[in-house]
Design an enzyme around this catalytic site. Structure first.
Site, PDB file in Angstrom:
ATOM      1  N   PHE A  53       0.812  -1.219   0.000  1.00  0.00           N
ATOM      2  CA  PHE A  53       0.000   0.000   0.000  1.00  0.00           C
ATOM      3  C   PHE A  53       0.845   1.268   0.000  1.00  0.00           C
ATOM      4  O   PHE A  53       0.450   2.284  -0.569  1.00  0.00           O
ATOM      5  CB  PHE A  53      -0.928   0.008   1.214  1.00  0.00           C
ATOM      6  CG  PHE A  53      -2.101  -0.907   1.086  1.00  0.00           C
ATOM      7  CD1 PHE A  53      -3.088  -0.662   0.139  1.00  0.00           C
ATOM      8  CD2 PHE A  53      -2.234  -2.021   1.899  1.00  0.00           C
ATOM      9  CE1 PHE A  53      -4.188  -1.504   0.003  1.00  0.00           C
ATOM     10  CE2 PHE A  53      -3.325  -2.870   1.776  1.00  0.00           C
ATOM     11  CZ  PHE A  53      -4.303  -2.615   0.826  1.00  0.00           C
ATOM     12  N   GLU A  75      15.012  -1.788   3.166  1.00  0.00           N
ATOM     13  CA  GLU A  75      15.216  -2.761   2.093  1.00  0.00           C
ATOM     14  C   GLU A  75      16.702  -3.076   1.946  1.00  0.00           C
ATOM     15  O   GLU A  75      17.548  -2.328   2.426  1.00  0.00           O
ATOM     16  CB  GLU A  75      14.663  -2.205   0.771  1.00  0.00           C
ATOM     17  CG  GLU A  75      13.176  -1.864   0.795  1.00  0.00           C
ATOM     18  CD  GLU A  75      12.263  -3.086   0.943  1.00  0.00           C
ATOM     19  OE1 GLU A  75      12.747  -4.221   0.770  1.00  0.00           O
ATOM     20  OE2 GLU A  75      11.068  -2.887   1.242  1.00  0.00           O
ATOM     21  N   ALA A 140       4.720  -2.252   7.804  1.00  0.00           N
ATOM     22  CA  ALA A 140       4.316  -3.586   8.257  1.00  0.00           C
ATOM     23  C   ALA A 140       5.603  -4.303   8.616  1.00  0.00           C
ATOM     24  O   ALA A 140       6.488  -4.439   7.778  1.00  0.00           O
ATOM     25  CB  ALA A 140       3.560  -4.331   7.174  1.00  0.00           C
ATOM     26  N   TYR A 236      -7.365 -12.300  12.970  1.00  0.00           N
ATOM     27  CA  TYR A 236      -7.015 -10.914  12.632  1.00  0.00           C
ATOM     28  C   TYR A 236      -7.684  -9.889  13.564  1.00  0.00           C
ATOM     29  O   TYR A 236      -7.083  -9.453  14.530  1.00  0.00           O
ATOM     30  CB  TYR A 236      -7.300 -10.600  11.147  1.00  0.00           C
ATOM     31  CG  TYR A 236      -6.472  -9.420  10.719  1.00  0.00           C
ATOM     32  CD1 TYR A 236      -5.270  -9.593  10.029  1.00  0.00           C
ATOM     33  CD2 TYR A 236      -6.831  -8.126  11.084  1.00  0.00           C
ATOM     34  CE1 TYR A 236      -4.461  -8.509   9.712  1.00  0.00           C
ATOM     35  CE2 TYR A 236      -6.035  -7.032  10.775  1.00  0.00           C
ATOM     36  CZ  TYR A 236      -4.860  -7.227  10.087  1.00  0.00           C
ATOM     37  OH  TYR A 236      -4.066  -6.146   9.798  1.00  0.00           O
ATOM     38  N   LEU A 274      -5.525  -7.981   0.400  1.00  0.00           N
ATOM     39  CA  LEU A 274      -4.931  -8.395  -0.861  1.00  0.00           C
ATOM     40  C   LEU A 274      -3.547  -8.987  -0.679  1.00  0.00           C
ATOM     41  O   LEU A 274      -3.054  -9.117   0.424  1.00  0.00           O
ATOM     42  CB  LEU A 274      -4.950  -7.273  -1.902  1.00  0.00           C
ATOM     43  CG  LEU A 274      -4.838  -5.837  -1.452  1.00  0.00           C
ATOM     44  CD1 LEU A 274      -3.426  -5.583  -1.077  1.00  0.00           C
ATOM     45  CD2 LEU A 274      -5.291  -4.950  -2.575  1.00  0.00           C
ATOM     46  N   VAL A 275      -2.977  -9.384  -1.792  1.00  0.00           N
ATOM     47  CA  VAL A 275      -1.703 -10.096  -1.750  1.00  0.00           C
ATOM     48  C   VAL A 275      -0.564  -9.102  -1.567  1.00  0.00           C
ATOM     49  O   VAL A 275      -0.318  -8.276  -2.444  1.00  0.00           O
ATOM     50  CB  VAL A 275      -1.477 -10.880  -3.068  1.00  0.00           C
ATOM     51  CG1 VAL A 275      -0.194 -11.692  -2.987  1.00  0.00           C
ATOM     52  CG2 VAL A 275      -2.666 -11.765  -3.380  1.00  0.00           C
ATOM     53  N   THR A 276       0.072  -9.132  -0.411  1.00  0.00           N
ATOM     54  CA  THR A 276       1.329  -8.409  -0.226  1.00  0.00           C
ATOM     55  C   THR A 276       2.262  -9.361   0.516  1.00  0.00           C
ATOM     56  O   THR A 276       1.846 -10.425   0.971  1.00  0.00           O
ATOM     57  CB  THR A 276       1.175  -7.115   0.605  1.00  0.00           C
ATOM     58  OG1 THR A 276       0.840  -7.460   1.949  1.00  0.00           O
ATOM     59  CG2 THR A 276       0.117  -6.177   0.042  1.00  0.00           C
TER      60      THR A 276
END
Ligand code: NAI
Ligand code: NA
Length: 399
Positions: A53, A75, A140, A236, A274-276
């Site tokens: 996101f 990263e 996250a 969740y 969604l896919v993350t």
């Protein structure tokens, strides 16, 4: 080097620079195709800007509103014969396209929970932008080192109370099984999860930014949350992570108070599942997402992160009349399509019957797997994954 997907457990440990660049490019093209004309953010700080996101928020601000963006993330850069992480390559691609479009974009790679990275970010804003008018908080992380005490907190993905048994899928093999997840063993596990994913660090950021005078009059800030359907509640919404999200929501009035003299305002936006990289780590959720994708695609209302963030910006945060639509608890809802009654009813019916035998027909497990690998730059057409590619890609603003 030749880079092909390699997995360890559920995660993918290799990344393809050309594929990740394609992912970023496709998102930019989507935003450009929306021809956004309204007033929007001009100078934006995105914390957690390299994937998911946060990356889509950065792209929406830059290519939807010509905003200058500062991105913060954690990263790994590329090294000889060792690809960088997806977020590294995403940012390299984003900055390159931003430069070509004449947009300011600089990035900071380091631990956003630390005082040092907050300081560096503030110095960069002071030097280049003066102030920011939007702060997106999209971290996250499974871990946080507390900047004041040095204590390292680890979050858990566990239910509270009884053990939780439900269906789950290994999305690599499409094997559907029952999984029992043991509950938290102590209140401390909830507290630790709140320390990592709750609102304290968001508050620290806003306090430091304000103190430094780098928040513009009328500044907005937004952080992301999730609610989801009954079938994921125990892991969740009502689990340890859900308690952290409640803490995040409870931080909204605190930040509003802090920003009052600037006429600033803070929001929590409840986003769609969604896919993350983060969501693929949660048991039960990938099976739910596979069924949800099937149903939403059939109804023509499927969204990924970029579609979500475009709606967040144009239909919520920056509407023509300046009003931000909120639910009865004061939250922005862009999970509205996911939570639609007809969607949830169909997912629920499929949930009851899904097995290893029928998963390929009744769910979009293939779409799930495909999107997962695309996060790492794989499964794109027109990329030759047998060919040599330059892994040593740099992020222009980070030398
Ligand atoms: P993601 O894993 O794709 O992105 C996380 C970002 O945080 C990356 O840019 C990463 O580099 C950065 N990050 C992590 N630790 C860091 C650190 N110590 N210092 C600096 N940067 C760090 O995650 P995703 O899924 O985009 O999640 C973002 C937010 O959205 C989270 O609050 C999540 O709970 C929420 N959300 C996610 C949903 C989903 O289905 N994926 C649904 C609704 C909300
Ligand atoms: Na993100």
């Amino acid at each position: 080097m030749i880079i092909q997907p390699r997995t360890r457990g559920f995660i993918c440990i290799t990344t393809h620079p050309e594929g990740t660049a394609k992912n970023v490019h496709n998102q930019i093209e989507y935003i450009k195709s929306k021809n956004i004309t309204g007033e929007g953010p001009k100078k934006v700080l995105v914390i957690g800007a390299s994937t998911g996101f946060g990356l889509s928020s950065r792209i929406s601000a830059a290519f939807g509103y010509n905003a200058a963006t500062v991105g913060v993330f954690f990263e790994k850069p590329a090294a000889p014969n060792k690809p960088g992480t997806a977020g590294w390559y995403n940012t390299a691609a984003f900055e390159k396209e931003a430069q070509e479009a004449g947009l300011y974009a600089k990035s900071i790679n380091g631990d956003a929970f630390s005082d040092e990275i907050k300081k560096q970010t503030i110095e960069l804003i002071k030097k280049d932008l003066g102030q920011v008018d939007l702060v997106v908080y999209s971290l996250a992380s499974p871990r946080r080192t507390h900047p004041k005490t040095g204590v390292v907190y680890t979050s858990v993905l566990k239910p509270i109370g009884e053990p939780f048994t439900n269906k789950t899928v290994d999305f690599h093999t499409a094997n559907v099984t029952d999984i029992t997840i043991n509950p938290i063993e102590s209140q401390e596990e909830i507290d630790n999860t709140i320390a990592v994913m709750g609102g304290e660090d968001w508050k620290f950021w806003m306090e430091d930014l304000k103190e430094a005078g780098v928040l513009a009059e009328g500044v907005k800030t937004v952080a992301y949350s999730y609610i989801g359907p009954e079938l994921t509640h125990r892991i969740y919404k009502d689990g340890a992570i859900g308690m952290a999200k409640i803490d995040l929501e409870n931080t909204v009035p605190v930040i509003n108070n802090l920003l009052a003299d600037l006429n600033g305002v803070s929001y929590v936006s409840v986003n769609k599942a969604l896919v993350t990289q983060s969501s693929s780590a949660i048991p039960v959720v990938p099976l739910y997402v596979s069924l949800l994708y099937k149903v939403m695609k059939a109804k023509g209302i499927h969204e990924g992160t970029i579609e979500q963030m475009q709606r967040l910006f144009t239909d919520r945060l920056y509407t023509a009349d300046g009003n931000v639509p909120l639910d009865e608890n004061g939250r922005i809802r862009i999970d509205d399509l996911e939570m639609r009654e007809d969607v949830q009813k169909e997912v629920d019916d499929l949930w009851k019957i899904v097995t290893t035998e029928n998963i390929n027909e009744i769910s979009d497990i293939e779409g799930y797997r495909n999107e997962f690998f695309q996060l790492f730059g794989f499964n794109y057409d027109n990329i030759d994954y047998e060919a040599d590619t330059n892994e040593l890609v740099t992020v222009p603003s980070i030398s």
